[in-house]
Design a protein around this motif. Sequence first.
Motif, short mmCIF file in Angstrom:
data_model
loop_
_atom_site.label_atom_id
_atom_site.label_comp_id
_atom_site.label_asym_id
_atom_site.label_seq_id
_atom_site.Cartn_x
_atom_site.Cartn_y
_atom_site.Cartn_z
N ASP A 122 9.88 148.90 -78.68
CA ASP A 122 9.27 148.12 -77.60
C ASP A 122 9.88 148.57 -76.27
N LEU A 123 9.09 149.29 -75.47
CA LEU A 123 9.59 149.76 -74.17
C LEU A 123 9.92 148.61 -73.22
N ASP A 124 9.39 147.43 -73.50
CA ASP A 124 9.74 146.28 -72.67
C ASP A 124 11.23 145.96 -72.77
N ASN A 125 11.87 146.42 -73.81
CA ASN A 125 13.31 146.20 -73.92
C ASN A 125 14.04 146.85 -72.74
N SER A 126 13.68 148.08 -72.42
CA SER A 126 14.27 148.74 -71.25
C SER A 126 13.89 148.01 -69.97
N ARG A 127 12.65 147.60 -69.89
CA ARG A 127 12.19 146.90 -68.68
C ARG A 127 12.94 145.59 -68.46
N ARG A 128 13.26 144.89 -69.55
CA ARG A 128 13.99 143.62 -69.44
C ARG A 128 15.44 143.84 -68.99
N ILE A 140 20.22 155.30 -69.33
CA ILE A 140 19.30 156.13 -70.11
C ILE A 140 18.41 155.19 -70.93
N SER A 141 17.12 155.41 -70.92
CA SER A 141 16.21 154.69 -71.80
C SER A 141 15.93 155.60 -73.00
N ALA A 142 16.01 155.04 -74.21
CA ALA A 142 15.85 155.85 -75.42
C ALA A 142 14.90 155.21 -76.41
N SER A 143 14.15 156.03 -77.07
CA SER A 143 13.23 155.68 -78.17
C SER A 143 11.89 155.19 -77.66
N GLY A 144 10.86 155.74 -78.24
CA GLY A 144 9.50 155.27 -77.99
C GLY A 144 8.82 155.83 -76.76
N GLU A 146 6.68 158.37 -75.05
CA GLU A 146 5.75 159.37 -75.56
C GLU A 146 4.89 160.04 -74.50
N THR A 147 4.81 159.44 -73.31
CA THR A 147 3.91 159.99 -72.29
C THR A 147 4.65 160.14 -70.96
N PRO A 148 4.17 161.06 -70.11
CA PRO A 148 4.75 161.18 -68.77
C PRO A 148 4.66 159.87 -67.98
N ALA A 149 3.58 159.12 -68.16
CA ALA A 149 3.43 157.85 -67.43
C ALA A 149 4.51 156.86 -67.84
N GLN A 150 4.83 156.80 -69.13
CA GLN A 150 5.91 155.91 -69.59
C GLN A 150 7.23 156.33 -68.97
N LEU A 151 7.50 157.63 -69.00
CA LEU A 151 8.74 158.14 -68.42
C LEU A 151 8.81 157.83 -66.93
N ASP A 152 7.76 158.12 -66.20
CA ASP A 152 7.73 157.85 -64.76
C ASP A 152 7.95 156.37 -64.48
N GLY A 153 7.34 155.51 -65.28
CA GLY A 153 7.51 154.07 -65.11
C GLY A 153 8.95 153.64 -65.28
N LEU A 154 9.62 154.17 -66.30
CA LEU A 154 11.02 153.80 -66.55
C LEU A 154 11.93 154.34 -65.45
N LEU A 155 11.69 155.57 -65.02
CA LEU A 155 12.50 156.13 -63.93
C LEU A 155 12.27 155.33 -62.65
N GLY A 156 11.05 154.89 -62.42
CA GLY A 156 10.73 154.08 -61.25
C GLY A 156 11.42 152.73 -61.24
N PHE A 159 15.99 153.65 -64.17
CA PHE A 159 16.68 154.48 -65.15
C PHE A 159 16.96 155.84 -64.55
N ASP A 160 18.09 156.41 -64.91
CA ASP A 160 18.48 157.71 -64.39
C ASP A 160 18.00 158.85 -65.27
N ALA A 161 17.74 158.54 -66.56
CA ALA A 161 17.34 159.57 -67.52
C ALA A 161 16.67 158.89 -68.70
N ALA A 162 16.11 159.71 -69.57
CA ALA A 162 15.50 159.22 -70.80
C ALA A 162 15.86 160.16 -71.93
N LEU A 163 16.05 159.59 -73.09
CA LEU A 163 16.26 160.38 -74.29
C LEU A 163 14.94 160.37 -75.04
#
Length: 178
Positions: A122-128, A140-144, A146-156, A159-163
């Motif tokens: 659940d990517l909402d875990n990182s968001r919370r 770092i956000s890790a697991s789940g 799958e798309t550039p949009a998800q990555l961009d959203g987390l970095l926005g 988050f400094d990085a993603a695994l």
Amino acid sequence: AALAYARAGAGALSVLTEEHWFKGSLSFLERMAGPGLPLLRKDFIIHPLQVAQTAATPASAILVIVRMLDDGLLDAVIGKSRDLGLEPVVEVFDAEDLRRAHKAGADIIQVNNRDLDTLRVDLDNSRRLVGKKRGGDFWISASGIETPAQLDGLLGLGFDAALVGSSLMSSGDPGGAL
């Protein structure tokens, strides 16, 4: 795979070394060292001796899962990592894990979006959790992811990085997918 990731611009490589469940091997760290990227040993670290073992490899960082350790061992593993020149990447899943990580002095926080009890992602875990990021921490956000949009959203969100692992490795062209 390591060379493909390096050519595609990866900042570091996460290397599975856990043998029983994930069919990894400590020897994979040596095999992945060729491109010269920083290496994270991804395993179930439960004792400071495993930290010493890691320091004898090309790894520059070690995954420390808060939930697997009591407070004393958490402090010992983080301290031993730093003493031996390894960066402890301290993995949390919830606010209590994060509180314990901060108490132990962790400053590289990896939020796992996969609940280790249910394996639900659940990517909402990182968001919370990202709202609890302290100044000076590296998150770092890790697991789940799958798309550039998800990555961009987390970095926005801060988050400094993603695994990102499974989606890249299952693509057939990990470097291209990256």
